[in-house]
Design a protein around this motif. Structure first.
Motif, mmCIF file in Angstrom:
data_model
loop_
_atom_site.group_PDB
_atom_site.id
_atom_site.type_symbol
_atom_site.label_atom_id
_atom_site.label_comp_id
_atom_site.label_asym_id
_atom_site.label_seq_id
_atom_site.Cartn_x
_atom_site.Cartn_y
_atom_site.Cartn_z
ATOM 1 N N UNK A 97 0.878 -1.159 0.000
ATOM 2 C CA UNK A 97 0.000 0.000 0.000
ATOM 3 C C UNK A 97 0.921 1.215 0.000
ATOM 4 N N UNK A 98 0.584 2.201 -0.838
ATOM 5 C CA UNK A 98 1.512 3.321 -1.025
ATOM 6 C C UNK A 98 0.733 4.628 -1.125
ATOM 7 N N UNK A 99 1.458 5.722 -0.904
ATOM 8 C CA UNK A 99 0.874 7.060 -0.952
ATOM 9 C C UNK A 99 1.680 7.918 -1.909
ATOM 10 N N UNK A 100 1.003 8.511 -2.882
ATOM 11 C CA UNK A 100 1.633 9.446 -3.807
ATOM 12 C C UNK A 100 1.260 10.874 -3.419
ATOM 13 N N UNK A 101 2.210 11.768 -3.544
ATOM 14 C CA UNK A 101 1.993 13.190 -3.275
ATOM 15 C C UNK A 101 2.205 13.947 -4.581
ATOM 16 N N UNK A 102 1.223 14.721 -4.999
ATOM 17 C CA UNK A 102 1.336 15.467 -6.245
ATOM 18 C C UNK A 102 2.181 16.722 -6.013
ATOM 19 N N UNK A 103 3.257 16.837 -6.810
ATOM 20 C CA UNK A 103 4.209 17.935 -6.633
ATOM 21 C C UNK A 103 4.397 18.690 -7.957
ATOM 22 N N UNK A 104 4.861 19.922 -7.825
ATOM 23 C CA UNK A 104 5.251 20.715 -8.997
ATOM 24 C C UNK A 104 6.653 20.275 -9.404
ATOM 25 N N UNK A 105 6.837 19.705 -10.598
ATOM 26 C CA UNK A 105 8.163 19.201 -10.971
ATOM 27 C C UNK A 105 9.229 20.291 -11.074
ATOM 28 N N UNK A 106 8.809 21.534 -11.292
ATOM 29 C CA UNK A 106 9.773 22.631 -11.428
ATOM 30 C C UNK A 106 10.283 23.102 -10.079
ATOM 31 N N UNK A 107 9.397 23.190 -9.098
ATOM 32 C CA UNK A 107 9.784 23.742 -7.794
ATOM 33 C C UNK A 107 9.882 22.674 -6.707
ATOM 34 N N UNK A 108 9.268 21.521 -6.936
ATOM 35 C CA UNK A 108 9.249 20.480 -5.912
ATOM 36 C C UNK A 108 8.213 20.724 -4.828
ATOM 37 N N UNK A 109 7.423 21.790 -4.953
ATOM 38 C CA UNK A 109 6.421 22.128 -3.945
ATOM 39 C C UNK A 109 5.155 21.292 -4.151
ATOM 40 N N UNK A 111 1.529 20.552 -4.906
ATOM 41 C CA UNK A 111 0.547 21.239 -5.747
ATOM 42 C C UNK A 111 -0.618 20.300 -6.022
ATOM 43 N N UNK A 112 -1.703 20.416 -5.297
ATOM 44 C CA UNK A 112 -2.844 19.524 -5.511
ATOM 45 C C UNK A 112 -3.432 19.670 -6.907
ATOM 46 N N UNK A 113 -4.030 18.605 -7.371
ATOM 47 C CA UNK A 113 -4.728 18.633 -8.651
ATOM 48 C C UNK A 113 -6.088 19.282 -8.453
ATOM 49 N N UNK A 114 -6.445 20.193 -9.354
ATOM 50 C CA UNK A 114 -7.736 20.868 -9.293
ATOM 51 C C UNK A 114 -8.490 20.611 -10.586
ATOM 52 N N UNK A 121 -12.874 18.178 -9.096
ATOM 53 C CA UNK A 121 -12.090 17.381 -8.159
ATOM 54 C C UNK A 121 -10.883 18.158 -7.641
ATOM 55 N N UNK A 122 -10.581 17.955 -6.367
ATOM 56 C CA UNK A 122 -9.419 18.581 -5.736
ATOM 57 C C UNK A 122 -8.718 17.490 -4.943
ATOM 58 N N UNK A 123 -7.493 17.198 -5.308
ATOM 59 C CA UNK A 123 -6.780 16.102 -4.638
ATOM 60 C C UNK A 123 -5.293 16.393 -4.605
ATOM 61 N N UNK A 161 1.655 17.662 -13.155
ATOM 62 C CA UNK A 161 2.090 17.357 -11.794
ATOM 63 C C UNK A 161 2.936 16.087 -11.787
ATOM 64 N N UNK A 162 3.740 15.948 -10.741
ATOM 65 C CA UNK A 162 4.606 14.781 -10.623
ATOM 66 C C UNK A 162 4.175 13.943 -9.418
ATOM 67 N N UNK A 163 3.875 12.641 -9.628
ATOM 68 C CA UNK A 163 3.464 11.795 -8.506
ATOM 69 C C UNK A 163 4.675 11.254 -7.739
ATOM 70 N N UNK A 164 5.018 11.897 -6.648
ATOM 71 C CA UNK A 164 6.167 11.475 -5.840
ATOM 72 C C UNK A 164 5.719 10.434 -4.818
ATOM 73 N N UNK A 165 6.524 9.378 -4.679
ATOM 74 C CA UNK A 165 6.220 8.351 -3.686
ATOM 75 C C UNK A 165 6.562 8.885 -2.304
ATOM 76 N N UNK A 166 5.540 9.029 -1.448
ATOM 77 C CA UNK A 166 5.736 9.655 -0.141
ATOM 78 C C UNK A 166 5.687 8.663 1.010
ATOM 79 N N UNK A 167 5.134 7.475 0.799
ATOM 80 C CA UNK A 167 4.984 6.507 1.893
ATOM 81 C C UNK A 167 4.645 5.161 1.294
#
Length: 220
Positions: A97-109, A111-114, A121-123, A161-167
């Motif tokens: 089981x894993x968790x992805x965090x949506x990030x801005x690939x340019x800044x790494x911050x 950035x939720x999907x809207x 949808x907002x995620x 957005x970039x799906x980073x593996x967070x957990x």
């Protein structure tokens, strides 16, 4: 029953309930209970407080002896918890089981999907389950041509957005993933949003699990 006997009976019930709550806190089990059970425990805690306040002896009244502690209370509590449906091992296949965090690939911050529509949808995160973590993350979630399960990740990827593996957790069943989704607030487990670590590399996570002997046969 006399008034004194009623007071003693009430104190015994309050004492037993207080002991149960203390054991739950001592073994750090309160947070693992289902939400409705946690709500009941909170109401019980409040009722015990009111009962103790109502039966607290005045300075002129003789103190009532406290009932003796049950030496096997811990065993009784553990046996009760083990018998509950929510404490049973999850049936089903074992995987990640894993968790992805949506990030801005340019800044790494973060950035939720809207969604583009009104009330769309907002995620900011995505929960998933798989038997092959590397394939799922590297070859499916991060592949713009992928058309299988995980539509939210596909539209987030298409939005830049970039799906980073967070957990990640192993072993875990699909039931474990559903419970984590139902709990809400993925932020609590996201190492990126909480600032406790950087993105995880799927291959490194699998290699670490294999080295720890968690994977069957040492295979991802």
């Amino acid at each position: 029953m006399t008034a004194a006997a009623e007071v003693r009976a009430g104190l015994r019930v309050a004492w037993a309930a207080s002991g149960l709550l203390m054991l739950l806190d001592q073994h750090r089990l309160t947070g693992r209970l289902p939400r409705d059970v946690q709500a009941q425990a909170a109401r019980l805690r409040h009722a015990v407080k009111l009962a103790v306040q109502a039966t607290h002896p005045s300075p002129t009244a003789p103190a009532l002896p406290a009932p003796p502690a049950r030496p096997d209370a811990g065993e009784l509590l553990r046996a009760w918890i083990a018998a509950q449906p929510w404490a049973q091992p999850d049936p089903g296949p074992q995987g990640w089981v894993y968790l992805l965090c949506f990030r801005d690939p340019a800044t790494g911050e973060h950035r939720p999907y809207r969604g583009k529509g009104h009330g769309g949808q907002y995620a900011g995160h995505y929960w998933g389950w798989t038997t092959d973590l590397v394939r799922r993350i590297e070859h499916e979630h991060r592949n713009p041509n992928w058309h299988g399960r995980g539509r939210l990740v596909r539209v987030a990827l298409a939005a830049g957005l970039w799906p980073a593996l967070a957990w990640a957790e192993y072993p875990a069943t699909p039931g474990r993933e559903r419970r984590l989704k139902d709990q809400g607030s993925a932020y609590r487990r996201c190492r990126l949003c909480r600032g406790t670590g950087g993105p995880l590399d799927p291959a490194a996570v699998v290699a670490a699990a294999a080295a720890a002997g968690l994977l069957p046969g040492g295979r991802p």
